[in-house]
Design a protein around this motif. Structure first.
Motif, PDB file in Angstrom:
ATOM      1  N   GLY A  13       0.768  -1.233   0.000  1.00 51.25           N
ATOM      2  CA  GLY A  13       0.000   0.000   0.000  1.00 51.25           C
ATOM      3  C   GLY A  13       0.800   1.285   0.000  1.00 51.25           C
ATOM      4  N   LEU A  14       2.127   1.212  -0.095  1.00 53.26           N
ATOM      5  CA  LEU A  14       2.932   2.429  -0.131  1.00 53.26           C
ATOM      6  C   LEU A  14       2.961   3.015  -1.536  1.00 53.26           C
ATOM      7  CD1 LEU A  14       6.097   1.636   2.037  1.00 53.26           C
ATOM      8  CD2 LEU A  14       3.891   2.561   2.757  1.00 53.26           C
ATOM      9  N   ARG A  15       2.918   4.341  -1.620  1.00 52.53           N
ATOM     10  CA  ARG A  15       3.156   5.031  -2.891  1.00 52.53           C
ATOM     11  C   ARG A  15       4.661   4.936  -3.159  1.00 52.53           C
ATOM     12  NH1 ARG A  15       1.379  10.803  -1.320  1.00 52.53           N
ATOM     13  NH2 ARG A  15       2.558  10.119   0.513  1.00 52.53           N
ATOM     14  N   THR A  16       5.015   4.163  -4.170  1.00 56.47           N
ATOM     15  CA  THR A  16       6.407   3.751  -4.340  1.00 56.47           C
ATOM     16  C   THR A  16       6.950   4.141  -5.704  1.00 56.47           C
ATOM     17  OG1 THR A  16       5.986   1.849  -2.902  1.00 56.47           O
ATOM     18  CG2 THR A  16       7.990   1.778  -4.242  1.00 56.47           C
ATOM     19  N   ALA A  17       8.154   4.695  -5.718  1.00 54.84           N
ATOM     20  CA  ALA A  17       8.886   4.981  -6.956  1.00 54.84           C
ATOM     21  C   ALA A  17      10.187   4.194  -6.940  1.00 54.84           C
ATOM     22  CB  ALA A  17       9.163   6.470  -7.092  1.00 54.84           C
ATOM     23  N   PHE A  18      10.681   3.875  -8.125  1.00 57.39           N
ATOM     24  CA  PHE A  18      11.930   3.119  -8.251  1.00 57.39           C
ATOM     25  C   PHE A  18      12.832   3.808  -9.253  1.00 57.39           C
ATOM     26  CE2 PHE A  18      14.533  -0.058 -10.437  1.00 57.39           C
ATOM     27  CZ  PHE A  18      15.209  -0.619  -9.356  1.00 57.39           C
ATOM     28  N   VAL A  19      14.112   3.937  -8.904  1.00 58.90           N
ATOM     29  CA  VAL A  19      15.129   4.446  -9.821  1.00 58.90           C
ATOM     30  C   VAL A  19      16.213   3.391  -9.968  1.00 58.90           C
ATOM     31  CG1 VAL A  19      16.915   6.176 -10.228  1.00 58.90           C
ATOM     32  CG2 VAL A  19      14.707   6.874  -9.282  1.00 58.90           C
ATOM     33  N   GLY A  20      16.457   2.983 -11.199  1.00 62.06           N
ATOM     34  CA  GLY A  20      17.515   2.031 -11.500  1.00 62.06           C
ATOM     35  C   GLY A  20      17.885   2.166 -12.963  1.00 62.06           C
ATOM     36  N   ARG A  21      18.794   1.325 -13.419  1.00 64.26           N
ATOM     37  CA  ARG A  21      19.196   1.305 -14.826  1.00 64.26           C
ATOM     38  C   ARG A  21      18.884  -0.053 -15.429  1.00 64.26           C
ATOM     39  NH1 ARG A  21      23.222   4.741 -17.606  1.00 64.26           N
ATOM     40  NH2 ARG A  21      23.349   6.669 -16.390  1.00 64.26           N
ATOM     41  N   VAL A  22      18.358  -0.025 -16.632  1.00 66.40           N
ATOM     42  CA  VAL A  22      18.181  -1.237 -17.415  1.00 66.40           C
ATOM     43  C   VAL A  22      18.709  -0.975 -18.814  1.00 66.40           C
ATOM     44  CG1 VAL A  22      16.170  -2.012 -16.094  1.00 66.40           C
ATOM     45  CG2 VAL A  22      15.839  -0.597 -18.142  1.00 66.40           C
ATOM     46  N   GLY A  23      18.979  -2.047 -19.550  1.00 66.48           N
ATOM     47  CA  GLY A  23      19.402  -1.892 -20.924  1.00 66.48           C
ATOM     48  C   GLY A  23      18.213  -1.656 -21.851  1.00 66.48           C
ATOM     49  N   ASP A  24      18.524  -1.199 -23.048  1.00 63.68           N
ATOM     50  CA  ASP A  24      17.488  -1.018 -24.068  1.00 63.68           C
ATOM     51  C   ASP A  24      17.303  -2.347 -24.788  1.00 63.68           C
ATOM     52  OD1 ASP A  24      15.663   0.004 -25.832  1.00 63.68           O
ATOM     53  OD2 ASP A  24      17.116   1.178 -26.996  1.00 63.68           O
ATOM     54  N   ASP A  25      16.734  -3.321 -24.081  1.00 65.97           N
ATOM     55  CA  ASP A  25      16.630  -4.681 -24.582  1.00 65.97           C
ATOM     56  C   ASP A  25      15.377  -5.344 -24.018  1.00 65.97           C
ATOM     57  OD1 ASP A  25      17.351  -5.232 -21.909  1.00 65.97           O
ATOM     58  OD2 ASP A  25      19.455  -5.568 -22.412  1.00 65.97           O
ATOM     59  N   PRO A  26      15.023  -6.538 -24.489  1.00 60.71           N
ATOM     60  CA  PRO A  26      13.808  -7.193 -23.982  1.00 60.71           C
ATOM     61  C   PRO A  26      13.831  -7.430 -22.476  1.00 60.71           C
ATOM     62  CG  PRO A  26      14.496  -8.228 -26.033  1.00 60.71           C
ATOM     63  CD  PRO A  26      15.586  -7.272 -25.644  1.00 60.71           C
ATOM     64  N   ALA A  27      15.006  -7.708 -21.919  1.00 58.09           N
ATOM     65  CA  ALA A  27      15.089  -7.916 -20.467  1.00 58.09           C
ATOM     66  C   ALA A  27      14.738  -6.645 -19.705  1.00 58.09           C
ATOM     67  CB  ALA A  27      16.487  -8.397 -20.085  1.00 58.09           C
ATOM     68  N   GLY A  28      15.214  -5.501 -20.202  1.00 61.76           N
ATOM     69  CA  GLY A  28      14.890  -4.236 -19.560  1.00 61.76           C
ATOM     70  C   GLY A  28      13.411  -3.905 -19.663  1.00 61.76           C
ATOM     71  N   ALA A  29      12.819  -4.159 -20.823  1.00 62.75           N
ATOM     72  CA  ALA A  29      11.384  -3.923 -21.003  1.00 62.75           C
ATOM     73  C   ALA A  29      10.576  -4.811 -20.060  1.00 62.75           C
ATOM     74  CB  ALA A  29      10.995  -4.180 -22.458  1.00 62.75           C
TER      75      ALA A  29
END
Length: 326
Positions: free
Chosen positions: A58-74
């Motif tokens: 129930g927390l209003r949650t934001a996430f910051v991280g890095r992913v690649g421009d690839d299917p795994a990141g999507a």
């Protein structure tokens, strides 16, 4: 009007997990094919699992991280969005692939193989200052897998606290085994969330830096004599943080206001313990941010970690607030 848009901002790692259940302890090479009971592709990464679990609570949650421009990141970003996590500030890096993890699970134990991909490119500068100022609490995961983030973490936490936010850190394991660099971070970390081996390793490392606290015999002498968990949590608390240590089937222990706080874990039939510690983190933070006292918050956290083991993967069985407090 409250300044906050988000109860929780998580900064850290996110990747797909390939969970192989019932894995043999020693897989055979030589092109041998071995059958296992089950395998699955699920959301992984300590930070991502914590964020997903917090949103489920129930927390209003934001996430910051890095992913690649690839299917795994999507896959990662879609999974977090589907769980109600705001990922608008995540960085999609076209130069490096998304991190990937294979977890070989045997009962409540596991071996973890991670290709770090873009993990080492995430830094404190990737966190928008405006987002930092709109969060009530900032949690960081996987300190040792993200050296740029680790290098700037003291400053990031200092900015968060100056803006009125509280802070927490789950270092997770150090693949290099050095456990270095935390002596300047702990004083600006409101809550430290290691498991038992991590707590012992971190306490020994900071005690060996030369800045004595007088808590452990030998601290500052180059040969800290920290042999018990109680010594470890006392040493960590003396560094200015609240250590809340995850102990699996033995529950959790903390050291606050000069006293040990111990919470047992309920009996459980474990299907998969992957991500249980991250679900514990989510539960503890959700309870503390709702104003619950430490002992009650730890009870909620232990319940969240335990309930998360009901199904394979880190997020499939994460509880709601109602389930965790029933």
């Amino acid at each position: 009007m409250s300044r906050t848009t988000f109860d929780l901002l998580v900064v850290g790692d996110a990747n797909p997990d390939v969970i192989v259940s019932g894995s043999p302890r020693h897989p055979e090479f030589g092109q041998r094919e071995q059958l296992v009971p089950a395998a699955g592709l699920v959301l992984g990464g300590s930070g991502a699992i914590t964020a997903y679990g917090a949103a489920r609570l129930g927390l209003r949650t934001a996430f910051v991280g890095r992913v690649g421009d690839d299917p795994a990141g999507a896959f990662v970003l879609d999974a977090l969005r589907a769980g109600g996590v705001d990922v608008s500030a995540c960085v999609v890096d076209p130069a490096v692939p998304t991190a990937m993890t294979v977890a070989l699970v045997d009962g409540d134990d596991r071996a973890i193989l991670t290709a770090p991909g873009c993990l080492d490119r995430l830094g404190a500068a990737d966190v928008p200052p405006g987002l930092l100022e709109r969060a009530a609490h900032v949690h960081v995961s996987s300190y040792f897998l993200q050296p740029l983030l680790a290098a700037g973490l003291g400053g990031l936490f200092g900015l968060a606290r100056a803006a009125g936010a509280s802070t927490s850190l789950d270092t997770n394991d150090d693949p290099a085994g050095r456990w270095a660099g935390l002596e300047d971070v702990l004083p600006v970390t409101d809550v430290l969330l290691p498991n038992e081996p991590e707590a012992l390793a971190i306490a020994r490392a900071v005690a060996a830096t030369g800045a004595t606290t007088g808590v452990t015999t030998g601290a500052g002498s180059g040969s800290p004599r920290i042999t018990t968990l109680e010594q470890a949590v006392r040493e960590l608390a003396a560094r200015g943080t609240l250590p809340v240590v995850k102990r699996g089937e033995r529950g959790a222990i903390a050291f606050a206001d000069g006293e040990l706080v111990e919470i047992p874990a309920p009996p459980a039939t474990v299907v998969d313990a992957v991500g249980a510690g991250d679900s514990f983190d989510a539960g503890l933070l959700a309870a503390l941010l709702r104003g619950r006292p430490l002992r009650q918050a730890m009870t909620v956290a232990v319940a969240c970690g335990t309930l998360s083991t009901r199904a394979a993967g880190g997020t499939a069985a994460q509880p709601t607030w109602e389930e965790a407090t029933a």
